[in-house]
Design a protein around this motif. Structure first.
Motif, PDB file in Angstrom:
ATOM      1  N   ASN A 169     -90.450  10.048 -37.297  1.00 52.62           N
ATOM      2  CA  ASN A 169     -90.990  10.886 -36.214  1.00 52.62           C
ATOM      3  C   ASN A 169     -89.982  11.113 -35.094  1.00 52.62           C
ATOM      4  OD1 ASN A 169     -93.193  12.431 -35.312  1.00 52.62           O
ATOM      5  ND2 ASN A 169     -93.770  10.858 -33.840  1.00 52.62           N
ATOM      6  N   ASP A 194     -88.294   9.988 -30.231  1.00 53.36           N
ATOM      7  CA  ASP A 194     -89.673  10.440 -30.396  1.00 53.36           C
ATOM      8  C   ASP A 194     -90.318  10.727 -29.047  1.00 53.36           C
ATOM      9  OD1 ASP A 194     -89.816   7.861 -29.479  1.00 53.36           O
ATOM     10  OD2 ASP A 194     -91.118   7.116 -31.069  1.00 53.36           O
ATOM     11  N   SER A 606     -92.149  12.904 -41.228  1.00 48.62           N
ATOM     12  CA  SER A 606     -92.760  12.541 -39.943  1.00 48.62           C
ATOM     13  C   SER A 606     -94.193  12.062 -40.135  1.00 48.62           C
ATOM     14  CB  SER A 606     -92.745  13.749 -39.001  1.00 48.62           C
ATOM     15  OG  SER A 606     -91.423  14.161 -38.729  1.00 48.62           O
TER      16      SER A 606
END
Length: 780
Positions: A169, A194, A606
């Motif tokens: 992510n 992130d 992700s």
């Protein structure tokens, strides 16, 4: 709290301390300093002092020269050394050190890989282990360093690295050259995080420390400047429609509608049904009223609204209070945050206005559909149509042309419009509405809807002063605005007989063919000239610099090679592109879907990361729910287009990893029992189900044997006739695979006539068998 971080490839630290201290005091005031290639031994780096900074974490090569990474932190910061991450370092190949900012829950890693001695596979493996060790932590992550992978040019290593990063992510924040030598520029120093993209920024730190450039006003003031900018780009444009020319083009396609539209009165029951259909979002309008509050309105308020809407329709006046738009600027994710053009304006109409607009749109679209006034080439804002439908039509049109004999040259023009919704001229759209039969008080309502609109822009909770929008633009977040834009574009497909047009709002594709490259180029120039003329007459602007041309080629056949005549329109050369992004799909010149699948796998990575973070706290049942929310929706989007392509196994591999994570099974556990046990469809089964959905819902496109040769009707009453094709690419398309897959179903399923019951039976059959390939299903 604003945290400033400076990363620098230093290439020997001990002789540059004074220069670093000077830069920290004058140019790069920061709290955290990350350095790679410090070239120090462990016994030496502890003696290096930087004014007002502490050395918190470092990695030094134990046997080799050079290399190494370290992190210095301002003395007022509360941080700890994360030695547990440093253990993943491998000398030369992957050198890592890390800290944790305790007060803001942020883990910062500094990474270095030698470009000459470092093994890339070891680097990727160790970086994956380091990131995987943080999956169950609640902190945000920032990874910076010298990766020695150039992000400015496409490569297998770049794709693999970005795929790895997306699994956790993280996303890149550096999209500019970080090393400039002579005439070459490369991006070797990366930053991945992130953290929210809207609240992070990166820029090149120009220093003379090495040949690497390290990546390094009030809200109301910004809101006012953005609001003025959005208004000015419309107000100050010199582009205006040529009304007689635009209406002449419209009349050439369709004569004026003799009948007139009338508004049926609103009812309380209709308003209640409309409120149920409006998405329950907490997003607030300019008055601070959220849409999810609509469902709580008492009946007495609904009766008042009903009366207000009917009186407005009767008087031909749209309430002024419902014409105030709240604009929320969203950074596009690239470019400097100081540039006004780098923010995308998201328009939010008043919540009450959505009810009124929904009723207006349903009445207007119903009138136009009854008169068959809307073109079939438009796929936006039309019930039963979507981006996937548009992409299916594109693939079918292209393959139909490539199937022809003698072989045809085929290309597609993907037109780019500059500020399409902003340049809609109110006088032109009113004239077109009148042409289609919207007259009298009904027309007055739409005139009032467009006139005297105002907008405010909001940044971090601070709003600008309201400004008048003027006599151009329709609000893109508005139902009526979207419908009016569709009406404006409705006559575009009739401008040229040399092309087949497909449209999704302002995304326009024109498919062109020719017997050879010369004819194809001539037809392309003619179609683009026609597009340019239509947009000029309608006060819109075709951006030739961003308009792309895709020349299609299958099996390595040349369909527009270097020998093809150059395409020049308006003095602007239009080179053939290798791939184009259209309605959410990446379409390549060979219709192989490889680039689209690579982009999909990045998103699936992700989603897998999100599942990994959740697996420590959620039960198995809730993990299955999370899988459908994060992973399944990505897999099913357009799977009937790419589900049997050469690279279709890549998403399947990621799906099996995700299913093992959901089940809490080891990484090498057989996945088929897990699919069956949790009742999750495999990628091939999802493809089969989506194909059969289309077949069953569109029976007119798939004739059975009873409608053709009756010799087979008694033996195969439920089967569909297969479509013959010349190209193997066509053989993998929806209209060829559909009958093959349908005919392989058990007879008791094929006999089911009701669509819902049919699909339930098909799904149960697929869940029971968990096919690992479409061929396995066909052979069963």
């Amino acid at each position: 709290m604003t945290l400033r971080i400076w990363y620098q490839n230093i290439r020997k630290l001990d002789n540059k301390i004074a220069r670093i201290e000077y830069l920290l005091q004058t140019m790069y005031d920061c709290e955290i300093l990350l350095l790679s290639e410090h070239w120090m031994k462990e016994c030496e780096i502890d003696k290096i002092n930087i004014f007002n900074f502490n050395l918190v974490s470092s990695y030094c090569r134990p046997t080799r020269e050079h290399g190494g990474v370290c992190i210095y932190v301002n003395k007022r910061m509360n941080v700890i050394d994360r030695s547990d991450i440093r253990k993943f370092s491998v000398e030369m190949h992957c050198e890592i050190t890390a800290i944790e900012c305790v007060d803001i829950d942020l883990i910062i890693m500094c990474v270095y890989r030698s470009c000459t001695e470092g093994d890339y596979d070891i680097f990727v493996s160790q970086l994956r282990l380091a990131l995987d060790s943080l999956v169950h932590e609640s902190c945000n992550i920032l990874v910076m360093g010298d990766f020695n992978v150039d992000l400015l040019v496409p490569s297998a290593r770049k794709r693999e690295l970005l795929g790895l990063i997306s699994e956790f992510n993280l996303s890149s924040r550096v999209r500019f050259p970080t090393r400039v030598q002579g005439g070459s520029s490369t991006c070797l120093d990366h930053a991945y995080t992130d953290l929210d993209a809207a609240r992070t920024d990166a820029s090149a730190a120009h220093s003379d420390l090495s040949d690497h450039k390290g990546p390094s006003g009030s809200a109301r003031s910004l809101a006012c400047r953005l609001n003025e900018y959005y208004i000015s780009v419309v107000r100050d444009t010199a582009l205006r429609p040529r009304l007689p020319a635009a209406l002449a083009l419209l009349r050439a396609r369709r004569p004026p509608e003799p009948s007139s539209m009338f508004l049926v009165p609103y009812t309380v029951d209709e308003i209640q049904a409309t409120i149920k259909r409006i998405k329950k979002k907490p997003t607030k309008d300019a008055y601070g009223f959220p849409c999810d509050l609509l469902c709580r309105l008492p009946d007495i308020i609904l009766e008042c609204l009903c009366r207000l809407f009917n009186e407005s329709a009767t008087d031909g006046i749209y309430p002024s209070a419902l014409k105030l738009i709240r604009v929320v600027p969203v950074w596009k994710g690239k470019g400097s945050k100081t540039e006004m053009g780098r923010y995308r304006p998201i328009a939010l109409v008043p919540a009450i206005s959505k009810i009124f607009e929904t009723g207006l749109c349903s009445r207007l679209m119903g009138f136009l559909n009854r008169n068959k006034a809307l073109c079939s080439e438009q796929y936006a804002y039309c019930p039963g149509r979507s981006t996937v439908c548009c992409a299916r039509r594109l693939q079918r049109e292209l393959l139909a042309r490539l199937e022809r004999r003698p072989r045809r040259r085929v290309a597609a023009v993907f037109a780019d419009l500059s500020r399409a919704f902003d340049l809609v001229d109110h006088s032109l759209i009113i004239a077109k509405l009148e042409h289609y039969g919207v007259r009298g008080q009904v027309l007055d309502v739409f005139k009032s809807f467009l006139a005297n609109r105002t907008q405010v822009t909001e940044v971090d909770g601070e709003s600008s002063e309201p400004l008048s929008v003027g006599d151009r633009s329709v609000p893109q977040g508005s139902n009526v605005g979207n419908t009016l834009f569709v009406i404006l574009m409705n006559d575009l497909p009739g401008i040229s007989e040399r092309a087949t047009f497909l449209m999704y709002a302002d995304d326009i594709c024109a498919i062109v063919d020719g017997k050879d490259d010369l004819e194809l180029t001539t037809n392309l120039e003619s179609v683009i000239d026609s597009l340019t003329g239509w947009f000029s007459a309608n006060g819109m602007q075709l951006n030739l610099e961003k308009t792309q041309v895709l020349r299609f080629s299958l099996r390595g056949q040349s369909c527009g090679d270097a020998a093809a005549p150059a395409l020049v329109v308006g003095g602007v050369p239009l080179p053939a592109a290798a791939a184009v992004r259209f309605v959410g799909f990446t379409v390549d010149s060979a219709l192989q879907w490889g680039q689209h699948i690579d982009a999909l796998c990045s998103k699936l990575g992700s989603a897998y990361y999100a599942l990994s973070r959740l697996s420590a706290t959620l039960s198995k049942e809730h993990m299955v729910t999370a899988y459908y929310g994060y992973f399944h929706s990505l897999l099913t989007y357009g799977i009937d287009l790419w589900g049997v392509s050469a690279d279709c196994n890549k998403p399947f591999i990621l799906q099996k990893r995700a299913v093992r994570r959901v089940a809490g099974a080891p990484a090498d556990a057989p996945a088929r029992p897990l699919f069956i046990g949790m009742r999750i469809l495999t990628v091939p089964c999802l493809y089969i189900l989506e194909v059969l959905k289309y077949v069953k819902r569109n029976p007119n496109e798939f004739p059975d044997f009873t409608s053709g040769d009756r010799r087979f009707a008694s033996r195969r009453p439920n089967d569909l006739r297969s479509t013959e094709c010349r190209l193997s690419k066509t053989g993998k398309s929806l209209h060829v695979m559909g009958p093959q897959i349908f005919n392989k179903l058990p007879e008791n399923i094929k006999e089911i006539r009701r669509v819902t019951s049919f699909l339930i039976s098909v799904k149960n059959h697929l869940l029971k068998n968990a096919y690992y390939s479409v061929q396995e299903f066909l052979d069963s």
